[in-house]
Design an enzyme around this catalytic site. Structure first.
Site, PDB file in Angstrom:
ATOM      1  CD  GLU A 296      20.318  78.351   5.872  1.00 10.12           C
ATOM      2  OE1 GLU A 296      20.535  78.185   6.982  1.00 10.12           O
ATOM      3  OE2 GLU A 296      20.344  79.506   5.196  1.00 10.12           O
TER       4      GLU A 296
ATOM      5  CB  SER B 161      19.326  74.782  17.529  1.00  6.88           C
ATOM      6  OG  SER B 161      18.795  74.290  16.088  1.00  6.88           O
TER       7      SER B 161
ATOM      8  CB  SER C 164      22.201  75.309   7.248  1.00  3.63           C
ATOM      9  OG  SER C 164      21.455  75.893   8.070  1.00  3.63           O
TER      10      SER C 164
END
Length: 380
Positions: A28, A348, A205
């Site tokens: 990530e 996000s 993720s």
């Protein structure tokens, strides 16, 4: 025992110096870089003196000139922290002050608090948090235990169950299981109701996750997950809406706070997008939309916010966490996971849900830093 106070607080009128740590050794890494760009852009310069430090894939820290604000995920090349020619590190002085130091031992200035934006192993799993505790350095987010439990999908589910939360059926396949008797591991996982979701136990993720509809594809899916983590979690698919809730710690003895719930609505293009994957999360603005507040009866919204706080407390959370649930057609709430360091990219979920609950992006960052300085380090 009370928390250890932050050492040598900044003098009156001085801005606390924030070490913005990003990159890291996990898969990530690029997400962390983009998250840092968002936080660096939004942090209030009147309140905080932000010092960006990147962690290269090797684990070495870089204070070299980096154009952090330019990091993006929509280019041909994902952002990356280069290997530093002159690595930097942290050290604690006899008076308790923590400072950033150059390779030759010279000081690069004090550090009052860390905002660790590293996702995944070697950053979000308690390892880095343990280092900060040893240094006596306050930091944003969950402590060692909560970070470790929140990173491991197996033990996370065990903690949720112990707190009386409902979790979906799953099987864990350890590295030893797979080495000793892969057929038995396949049989255990294959006994779950299809479709299955095969995941690295300590990943995020959507890296290494595979949706499996055909039992014949299960072995390959496990091998794919094992590229990211030798420990694999296989979950039975749950019919229901995927709804999330952001949790923000309370001050002093105040209870944690829960945002309005949000729902990711994923656009399915001729069956190509089967779950909320990496591309939908970070690279395609049109692949998914956030509905916040999620369309729910008032009583269900209230219930979800209560359950999100319970999930946060089940892992001994502090600072922040994003709790993900399934809402089944018969009205049950099934907890999927908690993310103890959710992303802060422009799209996000965590900051977006707080924005729509009434707390702006820059105010959220300041709130998290204030909570970290207030909590300090040590046993709580």
């Amino acid at each position: 025992m009370t928390a250890t106070p932050a050492p040598e607080a900044p003098s009156a009128g001085a801005r606390p110096r924030v070490l913005l740590l990003f990159g890291g050794r996990s898969s990530e890494h690029p997400i962390s870089c983009v998250t840092a760009a968002g936080v660096l852009h939004a942090a209030d310069p009147q309140r905080w003196d932000v010092v960006p430090v990147g962690v290269a894939r090797s684990g070495l820290w870089s204070h070299d000139e980096l154009d952090v604000a330019a990091f993006r995920l929509d280019g041909e090349t994902l952002p990356e922290v280069p290997e530093p020619e002159a690595p930097v590190s942290l050290r604690t002085l006899p008076d308790g002050t923590v400072e950033l130091t150059a390779e030759d031992g010279s000081s690069l200035g004090r550090v009052d608090v860390v905002f660790p934006l590293l996702h995944g192993p070697w950053g979000e799993d308690g390892t880095l948090q343990g280092m900060f505790e040893s240094l006596g350095l306050p930091y944003v987010g969950c402590g060692v235990l909560a970070s470790a439990v929140g990173m491991d999908k197996h033990f996370m589910k065990v903690a949720f169950q112990a707190a009386g939360l409902e979790v979906g059926p799953w099987e864990t396949i350890t590295d030893r299981d797979w080495a000793r008797d892969p057929e038995a591991a396949l049989a255990r996982a294959g006994a779950l109701a299809f479709p299955l979701f095969v995941k690295p136990a300590r990943g995020g993720s959507s890296f290494g996750i595979t949706r499996v509809s055909d039992p014949a594809d299960l072995r390959a899916a496990i091998e794919e997950a094992r590229r990211f983590d030798p420990k694999v979690v296989v979950e039975a698919g749950i019919v229901g809406r995927e709804i999330e809730c952001a949790v923000l710690d309370g001050h002093a003895s105040d209870a944690p706070r829960a945002s309005l719930p949000g729902e990711i609505v994923v656009k399915h293009d001729e069956g190509d997008l089967q779950f909320y994957n990496f591309q939908a999360k970070y690279q395609d603005d049109d692949a998914a939309q956030l509905s916040c507040p999620a369309e729910l009866p008032e009583e269900q919204t209230r219930r979800l916010r209560e359950l999100a706080v319970r999930a946060f407390e089940a892992v001994d959370g502090s600072g922040l966490g994003r709790c993900d649930f399934f809402h089944t057609p018969d009205g049950r709430w099934v907890v999927n996971e908690i993310n103890t360091m959710p992303g802060f990219t422009p799209i996000s979920m965590y900051p977006a849900m707080w924005e729509r609950t009434g707390l702006s992006y820059d105010a959220l960052i300041s709130e998290l830093l204030d909570l970290a300085l207030e909590r300090g380090v040590g046993l709580h």
